[in-house]
Design a protein around this motif. Sequence first.
Motif, PDB file in Angstrom:
ATOM      1  N   LEU A 150       0.829  -1.190   0.000  1.00 39.33           N
ATOM      2  CA  LEU A 150       0.000   0.000   0.000  1.00 39.33           C
ATOM      3  C   LEU A 150       0.870   1.250   0.000  1.00 39.33           C
ATOM      4  O   LEU A 150       2.026   1.216   0.433  1.00 39.33           O
ATOM      5  N   LYS A 151       0.308   2.320  -0.476  1.00 38.74           N
ATOM      6  CA  LYS A 151       0.932   3.626  -0.320  1.00 38.74           C
ATOM      7  C   LYS A 151      -0.060   4.473   0.450  1.00 38.74           C
ATOM      8  O   LYS A 151      -1.082   4.904  -0.081  1.00 38.74           O
ATOM      9  N   VAL A 152       0.228   4.663   1.722  1.00 42.19           N
ATOM     10  CA  VAL A 152      -0.709   5.305   2.630  1.00 42.19           C
ATOM     11  C   VAL A 152      -0.261   6.740   2.869  1.00 42.19           C
ATOM     12  O   VAL A 152       0.746   6.977   3.539  1.00 42.19           O
ATOM     13  N   ALA A 153      -0.998   7.685   2.292  1.00 40.50           N
ATOM     14  CA  ALA A 153      -0.675   9.100   2.473  1.00 40.50           C
ATOM     15  C   ALA A 153       0.787   9.375   2.144  1.00 40.50           C
ATOM     16  O   ALA A 153       1.482  10.099   2.854  1.00 40.50           O
ATOM     17  N   GLY A 154       1.260   8.779   1.062  1.00 33.74           N
ATOM     18  CA  GLY A 154       2.630   8.990   0.633  1.00 33.74           C
ATOM     19  C   GLY A 154       3.646   8.110   1.318  1.00 33.74           C
ATOM     20  O   GLY A 154       4.829   8.140   0.976  1.00 33.74           O
ATOM     21  N   VAL A 155       3.225   7.297   2.292  1.00 33.92           N
ATOM     22  CA  VAL A 155       4.131   6.420   3.030  1.00 33.92           C
ATOM     23  C   VAL A 155       3.912   4.988   2.551  1.00 33.92           C
ATOM     24  O   VAL A 155       2.781   4.495   2.539  1.00 33.92           O
ATOM     25  N   HIS A 156       4.976   4.310   2.174  1.00 41.93           N
ATOM     26  CA  HIS A 156       4.856   2.948   1.673  1.00 41.93           C
ATOM     27  C   HIS A 156       4.696   1.968   2.835  1.00 41.93           C
ATOM     28  O   HIS A 156       5.423   2.022   3.826  1.00 41.93           O
ATOM     29  N   VAL A 157       3.715   1.054   2.689  1.00 45.08           N
ATOM     30  CA  VAL A 157       3.395   0.081   3.730  1.00 45.08           C
ATOM     31  C   VAL A 157       3.216  -1.285   3.093  1.00 45.08           C
ATOM     32  O   VAL A 157       2.580  -1.410   2.039  1.00 45.08           O
ATOM     33  N   PHE A 158       3.771  -2.306   3.738  1.00 43.47           N
ATOM     34  CA  PHE A 158       3.577  -3.702   3.315  1.00 43.47           C
ATOM     35  C   PHE A 158       3.109  -4.475   4.531  1.00 43.47           C
ATOM     36  O   PHE A 158       3.662  -4.329   5.630  1.00 43.47           O
ATOM     37  N   SER A 159       2.083  -5.291   4.363  1.00 40.39           N
ATOM     38  CA  SER A 159       1.574  -6.096   5.464  1.00 40.39           C
ATOM     39  C   SER A 159       1.207  -7.474   4.947  1.00 40.39           C
ATOM     40  O   SER A 159       0.574  -7.598   3.891  1.00 40.39           O
ATOM     41  N   ALA A 160       1.640  -8.506   5.666  1.00 38.29           N
ATOM     42  CA  ALA A 160       1.358  -9.878   5.248  1.00 38.29           C
ATOM     43  C   ALA A 160       1.096 -10.744   6.473  1.00 38.29           C
ATOM     44  O   ALA A 160       1.827 -10.662   7.465  1.00 38.29           O
ATOM     45  N   GLY A 161       0.062 -11.577   6.387  1.00 36.13           N
ATOM     46  CA  GLY A 161      -0.198 -12.546   7.445  1.00 36.13           C
ATOM     47  C   GLY A 161      -0.624 -11.914   8.759  1.00 36.13           C
ATOM     48  O   GLY A 161      -1.307 -10.886   8.794  1.00 36.13           O
ATOM     49  N   ALA A 162      -0.194 -12.537   9.856  1.00 31.02           N
ATOM     50  CA  ALA A 162      -0.624 -12.126  11.189  1.00 31.02           C
ATOM     51  C   ALA A 162      -0.081 -10.747  11.552  1.00 31.02           C
ATOM     52  O   ALA A 162       1.061 -10.412  11.245  1.00 31.02           O
ATOM     53  N   VAL A 163      -0.907  -9.978  12.231  1.00 33.91           N
ATOM     54  CA  VAL A 163      -0.494  -8.652  12.710  1.00 33.91           C
ATOM     55  C   VAL A 163      -0.007  -8.737  14.150  1.00 33.91           C
ATOM     56  O   VAL A 163       1.010  -8.152  14.519  1.00 33.91           O
ATOM     57  N   GLU A 164      -0.725  -9.472  14.986  1.00 36.42           N
ATOM     58  CA  GLU A 164      -0.389  -9.557  16.406  1.00 36.42           C
ATOM     59  C   GLU A 164       0.573 -10.721  16.673  1.00 36.42           C
ATOM     60  O   GLU A 164       0.416 -11.820  16.145  1.00 36.42           O
ATOM     61  N   ALA A 165       1.573 -10.470  17.504  1.00 35.28           N
ATOM     62  CA  ALA A 165       2.549 -11.490  17.866  1.00 35.28           C
ATOM     63  C   ALA A 165       1.975 -12.435  18.922  1.00 35.28           C
ATOM     64  O   ALA A 165       1.132 -12.046  19.731  1.00 35.28           O
TER      65      ALA A 165
END
Length: 550
Positions: free
Chosen positions: A321-336
């Motif tokens: 994603l490009k969120v408000a000009g900031v590049h973001v990548f997210s995959a799989g689980a968010v919480e540890a």
Amino acid sequence: MDGTRRRLVVVGNGMVAAAFLEELVAGSDGFEVTVFGAEPHPAYDRIKLSSVLAGQCEPESLTMLDEDWYAAHGVTLRAGREVVAIDRERRMVRDCTGAETPYDVCVLATGSDPVVPPIDGTHRGGVHTFRTLRDVDDIIEAGQTSSSSVVIGGGLLGLEAAYGLRRRGVEVSVVHLMDRLMERQLDAVGARVLRGELERMGMRVVMPAETASILGNGRVEAIALRDGRVLDADLVVVACGIRPAAGLARDCGLTVGRGIVVDDQLRTSDPRVYAIGECTEHRGLVYGIVAPLNLQARVLAAHLRGDESAAFEGGIPATTLKVAGVHVFSAGAVEAEADDDLLTLEDTASGIYKRVLIQDQQLRGAILVGDLSTAPQITAVLAAGAHVNGNRLSLVAAPTGEPPQSVAEGLPDDAVVCGCNGVTKASIVAAIRQQGCSTRAEVTRCTRAAGSCGSCGAIVDGLLAGCGVEATAAAAEPDLCACVPLGLHPLRDAVRERNLRSVQAVLEALGNGTGCAKCKIALSYHLDAWWCGDYEEDRSARFINDRVHA
């Protein structure tokens, strides 16, 4: 009708429908195709709506398939003709004009609708959703006279809307129900880093906070929060997510859960009706990102061409994603979890955060903010079954300015380079070697890689170099950095020609979109000199001593 050609009606003309049409016509002439779109435009790239809102590109640049394309491929486009009913017994669709069109095969690609919570006052003038080009036009017009705005929702859509308004000089407050931004994609640290970048842009973030009502006499004047606070606003954007647009399917009796239920061949409960895109539910999952939906488009096109082995078995759970000009990548689980090994890299001053979760040598989740150089490597691990071998720390490696060619060469052929459009390394290499693409722009035209958020641009450049594409005229002068593949003089000319006055604007227009510690500092220095101090200073582009002691 030619008796040897089947009548194919596509309901919906968005990004996934466009991908399906391209795949279908490339390998088959066995269909007489009619496409209905509710909007009065040919298919366009919805991912870049925020760039239009921000004034970074014109609406025309979003077009994926222009009217000439439809005509050249014998596809009948009925733009602005929303389908309102499907008669499955008679195999007819009826559009908003009352006209009926028969089909042998029908494909539903109706996409999704914006979620508008039951907030009192959403009917008032000055309240908008953010989903279509028409929405963007309305927001831009309202922003010209706005003194203060509120965006309700701190997910991707809300932050993109806020970014666009801020770029146009409108004061923006983001009101979010949860205690962190983008909670479905980011952990607490990643969300904090993102929030810091947004606040540096001048946005105000109010959370956790629930909007109780929208106040005003005919037009919006303020919003009231559940805790009693009141925020002034003459412009409100409601961006609280999306839901599958499954009403048409439900009305004609197809099986619908959260979305239109489909099997591995994208068939609905009616074997003559298929569905692809955000409107679908497959194996209990609803997808809101483009890459797996483009895979659906490819699978369905292959199936309709007669490939009995074609099957959609789900997508890689990763999003770029490009969120408000900031590049973001997210995959799989968010919480540890307690048994996870955590690999982390954090440089909040530079707006960079990376975190990978590994359990029993299996990659469970990954979050990247600010620097996505390791995203293709992570995606390749997930595609290969998520087993982590070798140097685990390479998954969270710091940006080093390493030439993109060496990064690209280390990727397997099936690695997804462009997460926005699901384009693999193999597809890009084929476009270069077999279709003669010799620049990033040509690769984008052929494959759409680097055409949406742009974060994979450096990898595309590396693949071009790896395929032996010669550098252009300015190659004799050393590049500023691998992140910005231009010599100093061509860079200066391009900056002045395009009126680029911030480090981030230069990186987005001429580089890989993210940069590294080396080039950010250099760019800040040169921008100061080229514009005689009249530029937007970026705190993360200072030397560390300057940041600490400023």
